[in-house]
Scaffold this motif. Structure first.
Motif, PDB file in Angstrom:
ATOM      1  N   HIS A 217       0.854  -1.192   0.000  1.00 20.53           N
ATOM      2  CA  HIS A 217       0.000   0.000   0.000  1.00 20.53           C
ATOM      3  C   HIS A 217       0.887   1.238   0.000  1.00 20.53           C
ATOM      4  O   HIS A 217       1.838   1.312   0.780  1.00 20.53           O
ATOM      5  CB  HIS A 217      -0.917   0.020   1.222  1.00 20.53           C
ATOM      6  N   ALA A 218       0.566   2.206  -0.859  1.00 18.57           N
ATOM      7  CA  ALA A 218       1.408   3.389  -1.015  1.00 18.57           C
ATOM      8  C   ALA A 218       0.828   4.602  -0.292  1.00 18.57           C
ATOM      9  O   ALA A 218      -0.350   4.946  -0.472  1.00 18.57           O
ATOM     10  CB  ALA A 218       1.594   3.714  -2.489  1.00 18.57           C
ATOM     11  N   LEU A 219       1.657   5.233   0.514  1.00 14.12           N
ATOM     12  CA  LEU A 219       1.296   6.510   1.129  1.00 14.12           C
ATOM     13  C   LEU A 219       1.302   7.599   0.057  1.00 14.12           C
ATOM     14  O   LEU A 219       1.922   7.438  -1.005  1.00 14.12           O
ATOM     15  CB  LEU A 219       2.286   6.857   2.242  1.00 14.12           C
ATOM     16  N   PRO A 220       0.611   8.715   0.309  1.00 13.40           N
ATOM     17  CA  PRO A 220       0.658   9.820  -0.668  1.00 13.40           C
ATOM     18  C   PRO A 220       2.093  10.267  -0.929  1.00 13.40           C
ATOM     19  O   PRO A 220       2.958  10.154  -0.059  1.00 13.40           O
ATOM     20  CB  PRO A 220      -0.146  10.923   0.030  1.00 13.40           C
ATOM     21  N   LYS A 235      -3.701   6.355  21.054  1.00 13.21           N
ATOM     22  CA  LYS A 235      -3.982   7.683  21.609  1.00 13.21           C
ATOM     23  C   LYS A 235      -3.508   8.827  20.724  1.00 13.21           C
ATOM     24  O   LYS A 235      -4.035   9.928  20.809  1.00 13.21           O
ATOM     25  CB  LYS A 235      -3.340   7.822  22.995  1.00 13.21           C
ATOM     26  N   ASP A 236      -2.491   8.596  19.916  1.00 14.92           N
ATOM     27  CA  ASP A 236      -1.905   9.716  19.186  1.00 14.92           C
ATOM     28  C   ASP A 236      -1.415   9.275  17.812  1.00 14.92           C
ATOM     29  O   ASP A 236      -0.221   9.301  17.519  1.00 14.92           O
ATOM     30  CB  ASP A 236      -0.745  10.309  20.003  1.00 14.92           C
ATOM     31  N   ASN A 237      -2.361   8.904  16.976  1.00  8.49           N
ATOM     32  CA  ASN A 237      -2.010   8.527  15.610  1.00  8.49           C
ATOM     33  C   ASN A 237      -2.147   9.753  14.706  1.00  8.49           C
ATOM     34  O   ASN A 237      -3.225  10.342  14.598  1.00  8.49           O
ATOM     35  CB  ASN A 237      -2.923   7.401  15.119  1.00  8.49           C
ATOM     36  N   ARG A 238      -1.036  10.143  14.090  1.00  3.73           N
ATOM     37  CA  ARG A 238      -1.002  11.332  13.236  1.00  3.73           C
ATOM     38  C   ARG A 238      -0.208  11.011  11.975  1.00  3.73           C
ATOM     39  O   ARG A 238       0.893  10.484  12.052  1.00  3.73           O
ATOM     40  CB  ARG A 238      -0.316  12.500  13.944  1.00  3.73           C
ATOM     41  N   ILE A 239      -0.782  11.341  10.840  1.00  5.80           N
ATOM     42  CA  ILE A 239      -0.086  11.147   9.573  1.00  5.80           C
ATOM     43  C   ILE A 239      -0.153  12.460   8.802  1.00  5.80           C
ATOM     44  O   ILE A 239      -1.231  12.949   8.465  1.00  5.80           O
ATOM     45  CB  ILE A 239      -0.710  10.002   8.763  1.00  5.80           C
ATOM     46  N   LYS A 240       1.034  13.060   8.526  1.00  2.35           N
ATOM     47  CA  LYS A 240       1.116  14.364   7.868  1.00  2.35           C
ATOM     48  C   LYS A 240       1.958  14.255   6.604  1.00  2.35           C
ATOM     49  O   LYS A 240       2.942  13.517   6.570  1.00  2.35           O
ATOM     50  CB  LYS A 240       1.781  15.396   8.777  1.00  2.35           C
ATOM     51  N   TRP A 241       1.584  15.000   5.609  1.00  2.00           N
ATOM     52  CA  TRP A 241       2.451  15.124   4.441  1.00  2.00           C
ATOM     53  C   TRP A 241       2.315  16.520   3.838  1.00  2.00           C
ATOM     54  O   TRP A 241       1.306  17.191   3.986  1.00  2.00           O
ATOM     55  CB  TRP A 241       2.174  14.041   3.411  1.00  2.00           C
ATOM     56  N   GLN A 242       3.377  16.908   3.174  1.00  2.00           N
ATOM     57  CA  GLN A 242       3.502  18.267   2.676  1.00  2.00           C
ATOM     58  C   GLN A 242       3.344  18.310   1.167  1.00  2.00           C
ATOM     59  O   GLN A 242       3.833  17.440   0.447  1.00  2.00           O
ATOM     60  CB  GLN A 242       4.887  18.803   3.069  1.00  2.00           C
ATOM     61  N   ASP A 243       2.642  19.331   0.680  1.00  2.00           N
ATOM     62  CA  ASP A 243       2.583  19.632  -0.743  1.00  2.00           C
ATOM     63  C   ASP A 243       2.988  21.092  -0.888  1.00  2.00           C
ATOM     64  O   ASP A 243       2.152  21.999  -0.891  1.00  2.00           O
ATOM     65  CB  ASP A 243       1.180  19.387  -1.292  1.00  2.00           C
ATOM     66  N   GLU A 244       4.318  21.288  -0.903  1.00  2.00           N
ATOM     67  CA  GLU A 244       4.921  22.626  -0.936  1.00  2.00           C
ATOM     68  C   GLU A 244       4.519  23.412   0.309  1.00  2.00           C
ATOM     69  O   GLU A 244       4.952  23.064   1.411  1.00  2.00           O
ATOM     70  CB  GLU A 244       4.572  23.329  -2.246  1.00  2.00           C
ATOM     71  N   MET A 257      -3.302   1.019  12.501  1.00  2.00           N
ATOM     72  CA  MET A 257      -3.300   0.392  11.184  1.00  2.00           C
ATOM     73  C   MET A 257      -4.434   0.937  10.307  1.00  2.00           C
ATOM     74  O   MET A 257      -4.282   1.048   9.089  1.00  2.00           O
ATOM     75  CB  MET A 257      -3.409  -1.127  11.318  1.00  2.00           C
ATOM     76  N   ILE A 258      -5.546   1.298  10.928  1.00  2.00           N
ATOM     77  CA  ILE A 258      -6.624   1.933  10.160  1.00  2.00           C
ATOM     78  C   ILE A 258      -6.192   3.323   9.711  1.00  2.00           C
ATOM     79  O   ILE A 258      -6.528   3.764   8.615  1.00  2.00           O
ATOM     80  CB  ILE A 258      -7.918   1.977  10.988  1.00  2.00           C
ATOM     81  N   ALA A 259      -5.427   4.020  10.550  1.00  2.00           N
ATOM     82  CA  ALA A 259      -4.894   5.329  10.151  1.00  2.00           C
ATOM     83  C   ALA A 259      -4.037   5.192   8.897  1.00  2.00           C
ATOM     84  O   ALA A 259      -4.146   5.988   7.959  1.00  2.00           O
ATOM     85  CB  ALA A 259      -4.084   5.928  11.291  1.00  2.00           C
ATOM     86  N   LEU A 260      -3.196   4.171   8.852  1.00  2.00           N
ATOM     87  CA  LEU A 260      -2.382   3.924   7.665  1.00  2.00           C
ATOM     88  C   LEU A 260      -3.254   3.526   6.467  1.00  2.00           C
ATOM     89  O   LEU A 260      -2.982   3.916   5.332  1.00  2.00           O
ATOM     90  CB  LEU A 260      -1.352   2.831   7.950  1.00  2.00           C
ATOM     91  N   GLU A 261      -4.286   2.743   6.739  1.00  2.00           N
ATOM     92  CA  GLU A 261      -5.187   2.320   5.665  1.00  2.00           C
ATOM     93  C   GLU A 261      -5.860   3.535   5.025  1.00  2.00           C
ATOM     94  O   GLU A 261      -5.975   3.617   3.781  1.00  2.00           O
ATOM     95  CB  GLU A 261      -6.236   1.348   6.201  1.00  2.00           C
ATOM     96  N   ILE A 262      -6.296   4.473   5.848  1.00  2.38           N
ATOM     97  CA  ILE A 262      -6.914   5.685   5.317  1.00  2.38           C
ATOM     98  C   ILE A 262      -5.892   6.496   4.530  1.00  2.38           C
ATOM     99  O   ILE A 262      -6.176   7.005   3.443  1.00  2.38           O
ATOM    100  CB  ILE A 262      -7.520   6.526   6.462  1.00  2.38           C
TER     101      ILE A 262
END
Length: 267
Positions: A217-220, A235-244, A257-262
């Motif tokens: 599965h590929a992250l953005p 308690k603290d699942n955070r996924i951030k990515w930057q677009d400029e 794991m659901i956070a990663l799935e989303i």
């Protein structure tokens, strides 16, 4: 004269009986051919049709239709980045609340037992649906400011206790204030699995599960970087990515794991 009288009386009696019989038969015929009042029949038909219309239900929107509707609700100048779908329990329906302005937007996704309109006033109280994730996008003054929100790290340069996570990936452990992180890099992403120092094996297990999942599965694709913090204790699942100069984030997801799935369900 007496003879005439005897003849007249029977004839007169028969005539009276015939008249009575004729009148009775006519009245009976009128009663039998009397039709129902038309107005009553029309009213009953109208009520029946109205009841049928009220019982008709529109088909529930698909996830794709809900997500397109969410895009319509967002009034922003930002690119509207949304997942293709969200993992729902079987038989549940997707809905959401939205907030937006020209430089920021926020979507809280909910699952419910019945179809519920987006931005329904009772969604926020948690009585009619359960929040499953939040997605936000925010524009910063410049790319450097956005990068500070990501706080990307190259863990091989920082060092630490090495752990084999499989698939040719090495994790690095660091300890501090009773917490232990097993961290690694995949492409432009920095990923860290958090646990307590007394339960090191749980952190390693989560890191290995995440590594295995990300093999298929590929992250953005971030520009330039992304950071994922996943937590054993949900308690603290955070996924951030930057677009400029824009940062997108997924949080408020209990299961890491659901956070990663989303996060891996974006166009």
């Amino acid at each position: 004269m007496k003879a005439l009288t005897r003849i007249f009386i029977p004839i007169y009696t028969i005539s009276l009986l015939s008249a009575c019989s004729t009148n009775g038969d006519a009245e009976k015929a009128n009663n039998e051919t009397k039709e129902p009042i038309p107005e009553v029949q029309i009213d009953q038909t109208q009520v029946s049709e109205s009841a049928n219309e009220s019982n008709e239900t529109k088909p529930a929107m698909t996830q794709a239709e809900v997500i397109e509707a969410i895009k319509t609700e967002l009034k922003t100048d930002l690119s509207k980045v949304l997942p293709n779908e969200l993992p729902l329990e079987k038989g549940k329906y997707l809905t959401a609340t939205t907030k937006s302005d020209e430089s920021r937007y926020e979507v809280v996704f909910y699952e419910s037992d019945e179809p519920i309109a987006i931005n329904h006033e009772n969604l926020v109280d948690g009585q009619i649906a359960t929040a499953i994730a939040r997605l936000s996008g925010e524009k910063y003054e410049n790319e450097q400011e956005a990068s500070r929100q990501i706080a990307f790290e190259n863990f091989s340069e920082l060092g630490g206790q090495m752990v084999d996570l499989g698939y040719g990936i090495t994790g690095y452990q660091d300890v501090g204030a009773g917490s232990l992180r097993t961290s690694w890099n995949e492409g432009r992403w920095a990923i860290a699995a958090h646990t307590r120092t007394a339960e090191e094996e749980k952190g390693v297990k989560l890191a290995k599960e995440a590594t295995e999942f990300l093999e298929t599965h590929a992250l953005p694709i971030p520009k330039p970087n992304g950071f994922a913090h996943i937590d054993v204790y949900q308690k603290d699942n955070r996924i951030k990515w930057q677009d400029e100069n824009v940062v997108y984030m997924i949080d408020q997801v209990k299961d890491p794991m659901i956070a990663l799935e989303i996060a891996t369900s974006f166009k």
